[in-house]
Design a protein around this motif. Structure first.
Motif, PDB file in Angstrom:
ATOM      1  N   SER A  43       0.858  -1.163   0.000  1.00 24.18           N
ATOM      2  CA  SER A  43       0.000   0.000   0.000  1.00 24.18           C
ATOM      3  C   SER A  43       0.905   1.225   0.000  1.00 24.18           C
ATOM      4  O   SER A  43       2.072   1.138   0.405  1.00 24.18           O
ATOM      5  CB  SER A  43      -0.873  -0.049   1.262  1.00 24.18           C
ATOM      6  N   ILE A  44       0.363   2.333  -0.469  1.00 24.90           N
ATOM      7  CA  ILE A  44       1.150   3.570  -0.445  1.00 24.90           C
ATOM      8  C   ILE A  44       0.423   4.568   0.440  1.00 24.90           C
ATOM      9  O   ILE A  44      -0.777   4.807   0.270  1.00 24.90           O
ATOM     10  CB  ILE A  44       1.370   4.099  -1.880  1.00 24.90           C
ATOM     11  N   LEU A  45       1.149   5.120   1.411  1.00 19.62           N
ATOM     12  CA  LEU A  45       0.548   6.055   2.362  1.00 19.62           C
ATOM     13  C   LEU A  45       1.138   7.449   2.165  1.00 19.62           C
ATOM     14  O   LEU A  45       2.294   7.588   1.763  1.00 19.62           O
ATOM     15  CB  LEU A  45       0.840   5.627   3.804  1.00 19.62           C
ATOM     16  N   GLU A  89      -4.979   5.689  -3.278  1.00 15.27           N
ATOM     17  CA  GLU A  89      -5.475   4.745  -4.295  1.00 15.27           C
ATOM     18  C   GLU A  89      -4.899   5.122  -5.654  1.00 15.27           C
ATOM     19  O   GLU A  89      -4.513   6.261  -5.881  1.00 15.27           O
ATOM     20  CB  GLU A  89      -7.009   4.822  -4.380  1.00 15.27           C
ATOM     21  N   GLY A  90      -4.894   4.183  -6.561  1.00 19.81           N
ATOM     22  CA  GLY A  90      -4.517   4.461  -7.952  1.00 19.81           C
ATOM     23  C   GLY A  90      -3.105   4.990  -8.087  1.00 19.81           C
ATOM     24  O   GLY A  90      -2.214   4.606  -7.338  1.00 19.81           O
ATOM     25  N   ARG A 141       3.208   4.400  -7.546  1.00 23.52           N
ATOM     26  CA  ARG A 141       2.410   3.398  -8.271  1.00 23.52           C
ATOM     27  C   ARG A 141       1.886   4.059  -9.528  1.00 23.52           C
ATOM     28  O   ARG A 141       1.318   5.157  -9.450  1.00 23.52           O
ATOM     29  CB  ARG A 141       1.260   2.907  -7.384  1.00 23.52           C
ATOM     30  N   ASP A 142       2.074   3.415 -10.674  1.00 23.57           N
ATOM     31  CA  ASP A 142       1.632   4.042 -11.921  1.00 23.57           C
ATOM     32  C   ASP A 142       0.213   3.604 -12.258  1.00 23.57           C
ATOM     33  O   ASP A 142      -0.428   2.873 -11.500  1.00 23.57           O
ATOM     34  CB  ASP A 142       2.643   3.792 -13.055  1.00 23.57           C
ATOM     35  N   LYS A 143      -0.276   4.031 -13.423  1.00 22.86           N
ATOM     36  CA  LYS A 143      -1.684   3.781 -13.733  1.00 22.86           C
ATOM     37  C   LYS A 143      -1.976   2.304 -13.969  1.00 22.86           C
ATOM     38  O   LYS A 143      -3.123   1.875 -13.939  1.00 22.86           O
ATOM     39  CB  LYS A 143      -2.145   4.651 -14.908  1.00 22.86           C
ATOM     40  N   ASP A 144      -0.948   1.498 -14.203  1.00 25.66           N
ATOM     41  CA  ASP A 144      -1.155   0.053 -14.343  1.00 25.66           C
ATOM     42  C   ASP A 144      -1.056  -0.675 -13.009  1.00 25.66           C
ATOM     43  O   ASP A 144      -1.130  -1.905 -12.960  1.00 25.66           O
ATOM     44  CB  ASP A 144      -0.109  -0.546 -15.289  1.00 25.66           C
TER      45      ASP A 144
END
Ligand code: WT7
Length: 674
Positions: free
Chosen positions: A472-474, A482-483, A529-532
């Motif tokens: 997860s990215i915080l 998200e995303g 995190r990229d769009k994929d």
């Protein structure tokens, strides 16, 4: 779960070769997605199925994976297969020899520092050697639960000793043989080891290292610290037996009360040794990694979860098949070697190359020569090695036949596009997927990684999570993003191979990894995190340096520098480096009467080498009449980093007590740095 749509048109993707997909364990992207989904949605089933592979003397009594990641709800813990009984060594050796009939299969091709030295070790030979060593350790007084320090180069005895410990339930604590006597002593004291296993000496390239002498110095330091727990020192005759020096260039100091030669106690011991049946959650090993306070942390791994996780990641990430010859160039002194030279490959019954030497000795084509010699099919190395070898161009490779290669792996730090393309095009000749594996000493095994026949690659991205892993990215406030997003890389749930604690310090374990964002394991890395849904590691966000794929803390280098009598204050930052990835840039404030000159610089470098080891040798040392500090006296490392990197746009300096300091430091910066 983010299901990647593979929408990204901006980055060119590299798709798995069909040849590899034909008989791959995970043959396409949809299979990966399906298996991943199962691992997350039905973890109990998923892990139950996976552990069928191994022998369990007793079954687990509760849920496969139990944990608490939330400090606000009590102690952090992770348990896998609680109540089950097994033995690591039995599973990686006896099971292969007796149940899978792999006794005659080669476990290791050992290739010495000198190309003239090599040997082959089959699974049944390995089992015998391990049993002999296990019996010798028992004879030296080692009992279940005792800690054994291992300070050995990359020789077969290193593998024998670690598996011997695992067989009798002792906990190994391997210290990389490039560490100094101080570092070795610190680790022995922390784990209260009762036996030290070392060797007389070793050549690294052309350099002869007197390991026994360093070991003795370490034991002396332990004694001075009032904590000499080591009763026996077991010494392998590696220099004496396996070098061809006409007359000995080595003096091996000897203490009759404590020292024992390997060939006298191991070679004579029985080759039968009953494995000790251990609890799934009993400790397997301790491995020290740098901590941001400067004192290294003894990362603790336990048996069942680590066995399963290194087995699975090795199998899927390298798409392991029985006819493979696998080679990981890391040293077993680091986690990469523990997981992907010893445990993961052996758990799979694989054949590996065990290499003692360095990439540029006796010539810069050594790695390619070894790949040809053993017909290596799966190759795993670090970006720093790739960048080093890139410098010599294609010519050294063209002399060798690299057509056996199928999968290339990388680990240790983000891989820059130039190195990625060279690895992919020149080493892999455009037909081998590059698996960029992100993980840590603490994670035990790969956590973000492509699977070679399934995951489309984007150069520089460690791509997607392994089975059972939920990244997860915080943001700074601990909110999950998200995303497409960038922030702190964390994990919301454990997987079987994650660390169980810091040896002897539960509080530091919780504070380091779980306190900042309750409910999550915090890696200390930044990530995008990229769009994929692909993950891109952006580097450490704490005071850690990554030099040639090894983590060092700025604090430990500062502490070493500050021990020099001329130093009033030291501040260390990282600076980009063409081969090492990052290098060490030091700012030194001297005591009033002391003069900054070349001799002093050399002394400071020596000090750091002595306290930590050659990997921590400062690259740049700048005289700093004073350091940029906030009004409350905190050193502003961000500013120092920018000075080291020659970044003129310093942004907000309003919290600085004396802004003039910055100008002075800029005018005197080491020009050769970035
Ligand atoms: C740190 C862990 C895991 C074995 C070697 C290092 C960095 C590791 C990658 C990668 C980007 C990476 C991270 C991590 N790192 N692999 N593929 N891409 N960064 O083990 O000494 O525990 O260091 O190495 O910063 O936190 P370690």
């Amino acid at each position: 779960m983010v299901i990647p749509g593979l929408q990204d048109k901006e980055v060119k993707m590299f798709y798995p070769p069909e040849e590899l997909q034909m008989d791959a364990h995970v043959p396409d992207f949809n299979s990966y997605l399906a298996m991943y989904k199962k691992s997350i949605e039905e973890p109990e089933e998923f892990w139950k199925e996976a552990v069928q592979e191994f022998y369990w003397k007793a079954s687990p009594t509760g849920q496969m994976l139990q944990y608490n990641f939330d400090v606000s709800k009590g102690q952090v813990y992770i348990k896998f297969m609680e109540g089950a009984k097994t033995n690591m060594c039995y599973n990686v050796l006896d099971r292969n020899v007796f149940d899978h009939n792999l006794g005659e299969k080669v476990a290791y091709y050992w290739e010495g520092n000198s190309p003239d030295h090599h040997m082959t070790i089959t699974y049944s030979q390995l089992l015998k050697q391990v049993c002999k060593c296990a019996n010798a350790l028992k004879q030296l007084g080692v009992k279940k639960g005792d800690r054994v320090a291992i300070y050995l180069p990359m020789i077969p005895e290193l593998v024998f000793t670690m598996l011997a410990c695992a067989r009798i339930g002792a906990v190994h604590s391997i210290v990389f043989a490039g560490f100094s006597s101080d570092s070795l002593a610190e680790r022995i004291v922390d784990a209260q080891c009762s036996v030290l296993v070392t060797a007389d000496g070793v050549y690294r390239g052309e350099k002869l290292i007197n390991l026994k002498q360093i070991s003795d110095e370490a034991l002396k330091h332990c004694h001075e610290k009032g904590s000499l727990t080591v009763q026996k020192c077991l010494v392998v005759k590696h220099y004496a037996f396996r070098t061809t020096d006409a007359c000995s260039k080595l003096q091996t100091p000897w203490n009759v009360k404590c020292d024992v030669w390997w060939d006298e106690v191991v070679d004579t011991a029985s080759e039968h040794c009953e494995p000790e049946w251990m609890d799934a959650e009993d400790p397997l090993f301790i491995l020290y990694t740098s901590g941001s306070t400067g004192k290294p942390k003894g990362v603790l791994h336990t048996i069942a979860g680590y066995l399963l996780y290194t087995f699975l990641t090795f199998k899927y990430v390298f798409d392991y098949h029985h006819n493979d010859v696998y080679w990981c160039t890391a040293d077993i002194g680091w986690i990469t070697g523990h997981s992907y030279i010893t445990y993961g490959p052996l758990a799979n019954g694989a054949t590996s190359v065990l290499f003692e030497g360095i990439p540029v000795y006796p010539h810069v084509g050594r790695l390619w020569e070894i790949i040809e010699k053993y017909r290596v099919s799966k190759f795993y190395t670090a970006p720093t090695a790739i960048r080093l070898l890139m410098k010599y161009g294609r010519e050294p490779l063209q002399k060798y036949d690299l057509s056996s290669l199928r999968v290339l792996g990388t680990v240790g730090e983000p891989i820059n596009p130039e190195a990625w393309f060279w690895y992919y095009n020149v080493v892999g000749q455009g037909r081998c997927p590059v698996v960029d594996t992100f993980w840590q000493t603490e994670t035990g095994g790969h956590v973000l990684t492509p699977l070679p026949a399934a995951t489309p690659l984007k150069p520089g991205s460690a791509t997607l999570p392994f089975f059972g892993v939920q990244p997860s990215i915080l943001n700074e406030h601990g909110e999950e993003l998200e995303g497409e997003a960038e922030g702190y890389l964390v994990f919301r749930k454990p997987w079987p191979g994650i660390m169980r604690g810091i040896y002897g310090n539960q509080e530091r374990f919780q504070n380091t990894y779980f306190k900042k964002f309750p409910g999550f394991y915090v890696t200390g890395d930044g990530c995008r995190r990229d769009k994929d849904g692909y993950y891109w590691i952006t580097g450490r966000i704490d005071d850690m340096l990554n030099v040639s794929g090894h983590l060092l803390s700025t604090a430990e280098v500062e502490a070493a520098l500050s021990e020099h009598s001329a130093v009033a204050e030291a501040a260390v930052v990282s600076c980009p480096h063409a081969v090492k990835g990052e290098c060490i840039y030091c700012f030194i404030t001297l005591k009033d009467s002391r003069e900054f000159n070349h001799t002093l610089m050399e002394e400071l470098k020596r000090k750091v080498r002595e306290k930590i080891g050659p990997i921590a040798t400062p690259d740049f040392i700048q005289n700093a009449p004073s350091l940029p500090k906030t009004r409350s006296g905190k050193i502003m490392r961000r500013v120092l980093r920018q000075i080291a990197r020659n970044e003129k746009d310093l942004g907000d300096l309003s919290t600085l007590a004396d802004p003039k300091v910055v100008e002075v430091l800029f005018s005197q910066r080491c020009q050769a740095a970035a």
